[in-house]
Motif scaffolding. Structure first.
Motif, PDB file in Angstrom:
ATOM      1  N   GLY A   1     -25.250  19.000  43.188  1.00 37.57           N
ATOM      2  CA  GLY A   1     -24.131  19.355  42.330  1.00 37.57           C
ATOM      3  C   GLY A   1     -22.923  19.928  43.034  1.00 37.57           C
ATOM      4  N   VAL A   2     -22.798  19.698  44.326  1.00 43.73           N
ATOM      5  CA  VAL A   2     -21.615  20.154  45.061  1.00 43.73           C
ATOM      6  C   VAL A   2     -20.443  19.238  44.735  1.00 43.73           C
ATOM      7  CG1 VAL A   2     -20.606  20.347  47.369  1.00 43.73           C
ATOM      8  CG2 VAL A   2     -22.890  21.269  46.929  1.00 43.73           C
ATOM      9  N   ASP A   3     -19.279  19.827  44.507  1.00 46.96           N
ATOM     10  CA  ASP A   3     -18.074  19.053  44.206  1.00 46.96           C
ATOM     11  C   ASP A   3     -17.148  18.907  45.407  1.00 46.96           C
ATOM     12  OD1 ASP A   3     -18.533  18.897  41.245  1.00 46.96           O
ATOM     13  OD2 ASP A   3     -18.345  21.080  41.434  1.00 46.96           O
ATOM     14  N   ALA A   4     -17.201  19.877  46.336  1.00 49.00           N
ATOM     15  CA  ALA A   4     -16.297  19.860  47.490  1.00 49.00           C
ATOM     16  C   ALA A   4     -17.012  20.425  48.708  1.00 49.00           C
ATOM     17  CB  ALA A   4     -15.040  20.681  47.207  1.00 49.00           C
ATOM     18  N   ILE A   5     -16.766  19.797  49.849  1.00 53.90           N
ATOM     19  CA  ILE A   5     -17.319  20.249  51.121  1.00 53.90           C
ATOM     20  C   ILE A   5     -16.165  20.692  52.012  1.00 53.90           C
ATOM     21  CG2 ILE A   5     -18.637  19.615  53.182  1.00 53.90           C
ATOM     22  CD1 ILE A   5     -20.022  17.458  51.539  1.00 53.90           C
ATOM     23  N   VAL A   6     -16.286  21.886  52.569  1.00 57.16           N
ATOM     24  CA  VAL A   6     -15.322  22.365  53.553  1.00 57.16           C
ATOM     25  C   VAL A   6     -16.007  22.313  54.905  1.00 57.16           C
ATOM     26  CG1 VAL A   6     -13.864  24.270  54.316  1.00 57.16           C
ATOM     27  CG2 VAL A   6     -14.204  23.861  51.868  1.00 57.16           C
ATOM     28  N   ALA A   7     -15.551  21.400  55.767  1.00 56.18           N
ATOM     29  CA  ALA A   7     -16.133  21.228  57.105  1.00 56.18           C
ATOM     30  C   ALA A   7     -15.256  21.940  58.133  1.00 56.18           C
ATOM     31  CB  ALA A   7     -16.253  19.749  57.450  1.00 56.18           C
ATOM     32  N   HIS A   8     -15.892  22.618  59.055  1.00 60.27           N
ATOM     33  CA  HIS A   8     -15.127  23.258  60.128  1.00 60.27           C
ATOM     34  C   HIS A   8     -14.561  22.198  61.069  1.00 60.27           C
ATOM     35  CE1 HIS A   8     -13.846  26.215  63.051  1.00 60.27           C
ATOM     36  NE2 HIS A   8     -14.619  25.680  63.974  1.00 60.27           N
ATOM     37  N   HIS A   9     -15.386  21.268  61.471  1.00 59.54           N
ATOM     38  CA  HIS A   9     -14.955  20.283  62.470  1.00 59.54           C
ATOM     39  C   HIS A   9     -14.203  19.112  61.835  1.00 59.54           C
ATOM     40  CE1 HIS A   9     -18.455  22.033  64.942  1.00 59.54           C
ATOM     41  NE2 HIS A   9     -17.316  22.522  65.394  1.00 59.54           N
ATOM     42  N   PRO A  10     -13.350  18.456  62.614  1.00 59.74           N
ATOM     43  CA  PRO A  10     -12.553  17.346  62.074  1.00 59.74           C
ATOM     44  C   PRO A  10     -13.424  16.196  61.587  1.00 59.74           C
ATOM     45  CG  PRO A  10     -12.339  17.475  64.468  1.00 59.74           C
ATOM     46  CD  PRO A  10     -13.028  18.719  64.036  1.00 59.74           C
TER      47      PRO A  10
ATOM     48  N   ALA B   1     -19.536  23.638  49.182  1.00 64.20           N
ATOM     49  CA  ALA B   1     -20.414  23.815  50.336  1.00 64.20           C
ATOM     50  C   ALA B   1     -19.563  23.948  51.588  1.00 64.20           C
ATOM     51  CB  ALA B   1     -21.369  22.633  50.478  1.00 64.20           C
ATOM     52  N   VAL B   2     -19.903  24.905  52.423  1.00 66.56           N
ATOM     53  CA  VAL B   2     -19.259  25.063  53.726  1.00 66.56           C
ATOM     54  C   VAL B   2     -20.240  24.586  54.792  1.00 66.56           C
ATOM     55  CG1 VAL B   2     -18.335  26.701  55.405  1.00 66.56           C
ATOM     56  CG2 VAL B   2     -17.791  26.961  52.979  1.00 66.56           C
ATOM     57  N   THR B   3     -19.766  23.739  55.688  1.00 68.70           N
ATOM     58  CA  THR B   3     -20.618  23.200  56.740  1.00 68.70           C
ATOM     59  C   THR B   3     -19.860  23.199  58.059  1.00 68.70           C
ATOM     60  OG1 THR B   3     -22.109  21.360  57.300  1.00 68.70           O
ATOM     61  CG2 THR B   3     -19.944  20.785  56.428  1.00 68.70           C
ATOM     62  N   MET B   4     -20.558  22.950  59.142  1.00 68.90           N
ATOM     63  CA  MET B   4     -19.903  22.842  60.443  1.00 68.90           C
ATOM     64  C   MET B   4     -19.372  21.432  60.654  1.00 68.90           C
ATOM     65  SD  MET B   4     -19.333  25.145  62.793  1.00 68.90           S
ATOM     66  CE  MET B   4     -18.750  26.298  61.551  1.00 68.90           C
TER      67      MET B   4
ATOM     68  N   PRO C   1     -18.430  33.600  57.426  1.00 68.21           N
ATOM     69  CA  PRO C   1     -17.234  34.343  56.999  1.00 68.21           C
ATOM     70  C   PRO C   1     -16.271  33.497  56.163  1.00 68.21           C
ATOM     71  CG  PRO C   1     -17.701  34.818  59.289  1.00 68.21           C
ATOM     72  CD  PRO C   1     -18.619  33.698  58.891  1.00 68.21           C
ATOM     73  N   LEU C   2     -16.110  32.218  56.528  1.00 69.94           N
ATOM     74  CA  LEU C   2     -15.240  31.335  55.753  1.00 69.94           C
ATOM     75  C   LEU C   2     -15.783  31.165  54.339  1.00 69.94           C
ATOM     76  CD1 LEU C   2     -12.967  29.281  55.344  1.00 69.94           C
ATOM     77  CD2 LEU C   2     -14.408  27.566  56.482  1.00 69.94           C
TER      78      LEU C   2
ATOM     79  N   ILE D   1      -6.193  31.666  53.651  1.00 73.28           N
ATOM     80  CA  ILE D   1      -7.115  32.159  54.675  1.00 73.28           C
ATOM     81  C   ILE D   1      -6.553  31.922  56.072  1.00 73.28           C
ATOM     82  CG2 ILE D   1      -9.364  31.692  55.754  1.00 73.28           C
ATOM     83  CD1 ILE D   1     -10.409  31.189  52.860  1.00 73.28           C
ATOM     84  N   THR D   2      -5.930  30.768  56.291  1.00 74.37           N
ATOM     85  CA  THR D   2      -5.426  30.413  57.625  1.00 74.37           C
ATOM     86  C   THR D   2      -3.994  30.857  57.865  1.00 74.37           C
ATOM     87  OG1 THR D   2      -4.712  28.222  56.849  1.00 74.37           O
ATOM     88  CG2 THR D   2      -6.940  28.395  57.760  1.00 74.37           C
ATOM     89  N   GLY D   3      -3.384  31.509  56.891  1.00 77.23           N
ATOM     90  CA  GLY D   3      -2.014  31.960  57.077  1.00 77.23           C
ATOM     91  C   GLY D   3      -0.999  30.834  57.080  1.00 77.23           C
ATOM     92  N   GLY D   4      -1.247  29.812  56.235  1.00 73.68           N
ATOM     93  CA  GLY D   4      -0.285  28.717  56.083  1.00 73.68           C
ATOM     94  C   GLY D   4      -0.451  27.579  57.061  1.00 73.68           C
ATOM     95  N   ARG D   5      -1.628  27.441  57.653  1.00 74.63           N
ATOM     96  CA  ARG D   5      -1.831  26.415  58.681  1.00 74.63           C
ATOM     97  C   ARG D   5      -2.250  25.060  58.128  1.00 74.63           C
ATOM     98  NH1 ARG D   5      -5.134  29.817  63.401  1.00 74.63           N
ATOM     99  NH2 ARG D   5      -3.399  31.205  63.989  1.00 74.63           N
TER     100      ARG D   5
END
Length: 345
Positions: free
Chosen positions: A85-94, A68-71, A288-289, A17-21
Motif C-alpha cells: 500500500g505504499v503510494d510514493a518511494i523516496v530514494a536516496h540514490h539517483p 517508503a524511504v529507501t537507499m 533521519p530523512l 528539508i534540503t533548503g530549496g535544492r
C-alpha cells in the motif's frame, strides 16, 4: 476531516528539508542553475546518469497515504511497495530507467502500482552532522566537493566527550548500528538453513582498524568516503590544511591494507579506521530523512525499506526442488547448446 496529502506536498517537504535544492521545473534541469543536477559518468557508453533531486516519476496531484524511504530503488522495492500500500518511494540514490526497475522502463512499472518516485542524493549530503556524530566526532568543517569534485565529501571534526580512543569509536559504531542484533539474525539464518557458510553485508563489513590499536588516542579526525574519488593526494592536502589531524575514518565505502590511502596515512602518522559501510547508510541518512518527512507530513504513514544481502553456497540455496530445477535448466538449456559444449576450447 484529515487533509489529503498529495505528491506535490512531498516535493514541497523535500525541498524544505534540503533548503530549496529540489528541481521544481524543467528549467532547473537544463539551465545549469541547480548545482545538484549532476551528470555522473565513468565514460562507459550509454551508462551515464543525471541526478535530478525531486520528483522523478509521478502525478503531482495524486493522493498519498503511505511513503517508503529507501537507499537504492530496485524491483524488490517496487514490488514491496505495490504489495503493502505504499503510494510514493523516496530514494536516496539517483534513479535510472531500467537499471532501477528490473530491466524494464520505469514509468510503466511504477504506473502499474500507482507509485510516485523521488530522489535526493547529493542534494541531501551535507545537510546534517549525523554521520560524523555516529562515528564519534563533531565536524567543524564539511566540504561536499573536495578538490572541486562533486560528491567528494570531507568532514573534519573533533571527537565527542567520552570518545577518546580508536576502540571507543568502534564500540560506538557497534552500539549505534545494532551489530549484536545483526549477528544474531545471521546466526539464526545459518541455523535455519543448516548452512554456516552464509555471509551478510552488515556483519561482514563491520568497523575495523587498519592503522593503529584500540588504545590509540584520538582528537582530530579526517572523515573521508573513498568511493567518491578521495585520493592519497587529497589526504595529504587535507593533512596540510588541518595539521592537528591524527586519525582518518573511511566510511560508506572501504579500502584494504594495501590501499594508497592507507599507505599515505601511515606516512603522515595518521591512524586509519574503517567505519560503517554503504549498507548502513539507510540508518545514517535514510532514517533521519524518513523521520523528517513524518514530522512535516504527520497525516501520512512513513516506513523504511531495508535490504539484507546474503551470500550462500549454491548447494545450500533454496529448496531441493528449486536446486534441481536450476540444475536441469542449466544443463539442458544453458550449457549443452547445439554446436558447442558451453566451455571455451
Amino acid at each position: 476531516m484529515n487533509e489529503v496529502i498529495k505528491v506535490k506536498d512531498i516535493l514541497h517537504a523535500l525541498d524544505k528539508i534540503t533548503g530549496g535544492r529540489c528541481v521544481k521545473s524543467l528549467d532547473d534541469v537544463f539551465s545549469g542553475r541547480n548545482k545538484f543536477v549532476i551528470m555522473k559518468s565513468s565514460n562507459i557508453p550509454g551508462k551515464a546518469c543525471m541526478e535530478m533531486p525531486g520528483l522523478i516519476c509521478g502525478n503531482l496531484e495524486a493522493p498519498v497515504k503511505k511513503i517508503a524511504v529507501t537507499m537504492t530503488l530496485t524491483e524488490c522495492n517496487i514490488e514491496l511497495a505495490g504489495a503493502t500500500g505504499v503510494d510514493a518511494i523516496v530514494a536516496h540514490h539517483p534513479v535510472v530507467d531500467a537499471a532501477n526497475s528490473g530491466g524494464v522502463t520505469i514509468r510503466g512499472y511504477l504506473n502499474l502500482y500507482g507509485l510516485s518516485v523521488f530522489e535526493l542524493h547529493e542534494a541531501f549530503h551535507g545537510l546534517h552532522p549525523g554521520i560524523a556524530y555516529i562515528h564519534g566526532h563533531k565536524a567543524f568543517h564539511a566540504d561536499i566537493a573536495y578538490g572541486d569534485i562533486p560528491g567528494n565529501v570531507l568532514y573534519v571534526g573533533k571527537v565527542l566527550p567520552g570518545v577518546s580512543t580508536l576502540g571507543a569509536i568502534l564500540d560506538r559504531l557497534n552500539e549505534f548500528m545494532g551489530m549484536q542484533e545483526e549477528q544474531k539474525m545471521l546466526l539464526s539464518e545459518k541455523n535455519l538453513r543448516n548452512c554456516h557458510d552464509i555471509c551478510e553485508t552488515n556483519v561482514a563489513t563491520g568497523g575495523k582498524l587498519l592503522v593503529g590499536t584500540r588504545e590509540n588516542r584520538v582528537d582530530t579526525i579526517l572523515h573521508i568516503f573513498p568511493h567518491t574519488g578521495f585520493t592519497a593526494q587529497h589526504l595529504e592536502m587535507a593533512k596540510q590544511e588541518h595539521p592537528d589531524a591524527d586519525t582518518v575514518i573511511a566510511s560508506i565505502s572501504r579500502v584494504g591494507t594495501e590501499s594508497d590511502l592507507v599507505k599515505k596515512a601511515e606516512e603522515l602518522g595518521l591512524n586509519f579506521l574503517i567505519g560503517n559501510c554503504h549498507a548502513m547508510e539507510i540508518l545514517e541518512n535514510g532514517l533521519p530523512l524518513a523521520m523528517a518527512l513524518q514530522k512535516i507530513l504527520p497525516e501520512v504513514e512513513v516506513v523504511l525499506f531495508r535490504e539484507r544481502i546474503t551470500s550462500t553456497p549454491l548447494n545450500k540455496v533454496g529448496t531441493t526442488a528449486i536446486r534441481d530445477y536450476a540444475d536441469y535448466i542449466a544443463s539442458e538449456y544453458l550449457v549443452n547448446k547445439e554446436g558447442g559444449t558451453g566451455r571455451p576450447a
